[in-house]
Design a protein around this motif. Structure first.
Motif, PDB file in Angstrom:
ATOM      1  N   PHE A 189      -0.505 -28.065  43.244  1.00  0.00           N
ATOM      2  CA  PHE A 189      -0.228 -27.019  44.230  1.00  0.00           C
ATOM      3  C   PHE A 189      -1.298 -26.982  45.311  1.00  0.00           C
ATOM      4  CE2 PHE A 189       1.547 -25.514  40.210  1.00  0.00           C
ATOM      5  CZ  PHE A 189       2.810 -25.097  40.578  1.00  0.00           C
ATOM      6  N   TYR A 190      -0.891 -26.425  46.454  1.00  0.00           N
ATOM      7  CA  TYR A 190      -1.863 -26.028  47.476  1.00  0.00           C
ATOM      8  C   TYR A 190      -1.494 -24.615  47.943  1.00  0.00           C
ATOM      9  CZ  TYR A 190      -4.642 -25.338  51.547  1.00  0.00           C
ATOM     10  OH  TYR A 190      -5.530 -24.793  52.431  1.00  0.00           O
ATOM     11  N   PRO A 191      -2.461 -23.707  47.960  1.00  0.00           N
ATOM     12  CA  PRO A 191      -3.802 -23.809  47.378  1.00  0.00           C
ATOM     13  C   PRO A 191      -3.704 -23.966  45.853  1.00  0.00           C
ATOM     14  CG  PRO A 191      -3.580 -21.850  48.769  1.00  0.00           C
ATOM     15  CD  PRO A 191      -2.214 -22.365  48.532  1.00  0.00           C
ATOM     16  N   ILE A 192      -4.753 -24.507  45.248  1.00  0.00           N
ATOM     17  CA  ILE A 192      -4.759 -24.672  43.801  1.00  0.00           C
ATOM     18  C   ILE A 192      -4.921 -23.297  43.148  1.00  0.00           C
ATOM     19  CG2 ILE A 192      -6.001 -25.663  41.839  1.00  0.00           C
ATOM     20  CD1 ILE A 192      -6.798 -27.976  43.639  1.00  0.00           C
ATOM     21  N   PRO A 193      -3.971 -22.888  42.311  1.00  0.00           N
ATOM     22  CA  PRO A 193      -4.080 -21.573  41.658  1.00  0.00           C
ATOM     23  C   PRO A 193      -5.137 -21.602  40.557  1.00  0.00           C
ATOM     24  CG  PRO A 193      -2.164 -22.746  40.845  1.00  0.00           C
ATOM     25  CD  PRO A 193      -2.746 -23.602  41.951  1.00  0.00           C
ATOM     26  N   LYS A 194      -5.483 -20.441  40.060  1.00  0.00           N
ATOM     27  CA  LYS A 194      -6.482 -20.347  39.005  1.00  0.00           C
ATOM     28  C   LYS A 194      -5.869 -20.549  37.620  1.00  0.00           C
ATOM     29  CE  LYS A 194      -9.533 -17.213  41.560  1.00  0.00           C
ATOM     30  NZ  LYS A 194     -10.201 -15.874  41.578  1.00  0.00           N
ATOM     31  N   VAL A 195      -4.543 -20.577  37.556  1.00  0.00           N
ATOM     32  CA  VAL A 195      -3.868 -20.642  36.256  1.00  0.00           C
ATOM     33  C   VAL A 195      -2.863 -21.790  36.236  1.00  0.00           C
ATOM     34  CG1 VAL A 195      -4.121 -18.180  35.806  1.00  0.00           C
ATOM     35  CG2 VAL A 195      -2.105 -19.004  37.039  1.00  0.00           C
ATOM     36  N   THR A 196      -2.473 -22.189  35.041  1.00  0.00           N
ATOM     37  CA  THR A 196      -1.435 -23.199  34.896  1.00  0.00           C
ATOM     38  C   THR A 196      -0.057 -22.534  34.983  1.00  0.00           C
ATOM     39  OG1 THR A 196      -1.495 -22.987  32.492  1.00  0.00           O
ATOM     40  CG2 THR A 196      -2.857 -24.716  33.478  1.00  0.00           C
ATOM     41  N   SER A 197       0.932 -23.347  35.217  1.00  0.00           N
ATOM     42  CA  SER A 197       2.306 -22.855  35.332  1.00  0.00           C
ATOM     43  C   SER A 197       3.190 -23.508  34.275  1.00  0.00           C
ATOM     44  CB  SER A 197       2.868 -23.151  36.728  1.00  0.00           C
ATOM     45  OG  SER A 197       2.122 -22.495  37.727  1.00  0.00           O
ATOM     46  N   SER A 198       4.322 -22.893  34.032  1.00  0.00           N
ATOM     47  CA  SER A 198       5.295 -23.431  33.082  1.00  0.00           C
ATOM     48  C   SER A 198       6.683 -23.332  33.692  1.00  0.00           C
ATOM     49  CB  SER A 198       5.267 -22.649  31.764  1.00  0.00           C
ATOM     50  OG  SER A 198       4.015 -22.761  31.132  1.00  0.00           O
ATOM     51  N   VAL A 199       7.526 -24.290  33.356  1.00  0.00           N
ATOM     52  CA  VAL A 199       8.931 -24.252  33.774  1.00  0.00           C
ATOM     53  C   VAL A 199       9.758 -23.809  32.576  1.00  0.00           C
ATOM     54  CG1 VAL A 199      10.905 -25.617  34.551  1.00  0.00           C
ATOM     55  CG2 VAL A 199       8.644 -25.984  35.570  1.00  0.00           C
ATOM     56  N   ILE A 200      10.547 -22.784  32.779  1.00  0.00           N
ATOM     57  CA  ILE A 200      11.402 -22.255  31.720  1.00  0.00           C
ATOM     58  C   ILE A 200      12.862 -22.321  32.154  1.00  0.00           C
ATOM     59  CG2 ILE A 200       9.655 -20.701  30.769  1.00  0.00           C
ATOM     60  CD1 ILE A 200      11.023 -18.406  32.342  1.00  0.00           C
TER      61      ILE A 200
END
Length: 281
Positions: A189-200
């Motif tokens: 991502f841009y900007p780089i977030p502080k957390v990871t993401s998940s696809v549900i």
């Protein structure tokens, strides 16, 4: 014009040239990875096939939109709230139905179409969007595929008697089958977030529409005060009016120990409890 939606370098330059500043409060982190966008667009829950129509919540710069348009062609509706991003999308994807609205104000209940729904969902509106799906848009979507913060995904798929188990868990699983498809690194991502993401993926269930609101209120009651007992929460609930004597009768009928906490009940037990509560209110 942003030619390569998946080049982080080009995305950064484009945003700078257009004076578009990612809004942290709206969770604007733009996906810059072709493979992840393709993988999201390729998720189809088991035993289902694609609908002819799709709806994307928050098109952003169009990384996912680009993939979805290849699949659904002109049968896609993109909803974008941000004015600058809306203008970008209508310039980038000519001939596609793109509307400038808050998704929570969009009413598809009278639509003749049944949608596959996609979106990169910011954390601050993830819960309201889930409610929009289940309550305002019931029976008008085929399945949903969403990228969310991993901790939100954990709440949706949590099991009873765990830290992440909540009223939201119960309501989401009463209304649908939720599956964690894959996790996404923050580096794409841009900007780089502080957390990871998940696809549900979320597949709607057929439910008794008369039970939806009372099940939701029952779930919220059970978690009104997480540390209190089920009986205490029933008697002191701001959502359902039940006096002490009725609470005792309800718990006896349901075979639930009044001294337990709400987080110990699985969804089947909460369903049984809801049916009994409906007899008393």
């Amino acid at each position: 014009m942003l030619d390569n939606l998946y080049s982080k370098k080009e995305v950064i330059e484009y945003l700078k040239d257009c004076s578009i500043f990612p809004n942290k409060s709206r969770g604007q982190n733009f996906l810059c990875d072709r493979n992840i966008a393709y993988n999201i667009s390729s998720v189809i829950p088991k035993n289902l096939s694609r609908s002819k129509f799709a709806l994307e919540i928050g098109g952003g710069l169009g990384a996912l939109s680009n993939m979805l348009i290849d699949i659904y062609k002109e049968n896609i509706l993109i909803v974008e709230y941000d004015n600058a991003l809306y203008n970008h999308l209508i310039s980038k994807f000519k001939g596609i139905n793109i509307i400038h609205k808050d998704i929570l104000t969009v009413d598809i209940s009278n639509s003749e179409n049944k949608y596959d729904i996609y979106g990169n969902i910011p954390y601050n509106i993830a819960s309201p969007i889930i409610e929009w799906l289940f309550e305002k848009s019931y029976s008008k979507w085929n399945y949903g595929v969403f990228m969310v913060q991993s901790d939100f995904a954990d709440r949706l798929i949590a099991k009873e008697d765990t830290e992440n188990y909540s009223a939201l868990t119960l309501f989401a699983n009463f209304m649908s089958d939720v599956k964690l498809e894959f996790n996404v690194s923050k580096d794409v991502f841009y900007p780089i977030p502080k957390v990871t993401s998940s696809v549900i993926s979320i597949t709607p269930k057929e439910v008794d529409i008369n039970m939806v609101n009372i099940f939701k209120l029952t779930a919220k009651t059970l978690f009104h005060n997480r540390r209190k007992t089920i009986k205490n929460n029933l008697v002191n609930s701001p959502y359902i009016k039940i006096d002490k004597n009725k609470a005792d009768e309800i718990l006896e009928k349901s075979g639930i120990d009044a001294g337990l906490r709400g987080e110990t009940l699985n969804i089947d037990k909460v369903y049984e409890l809801t049916k009994i509560i409906m007899e008393y209110i």
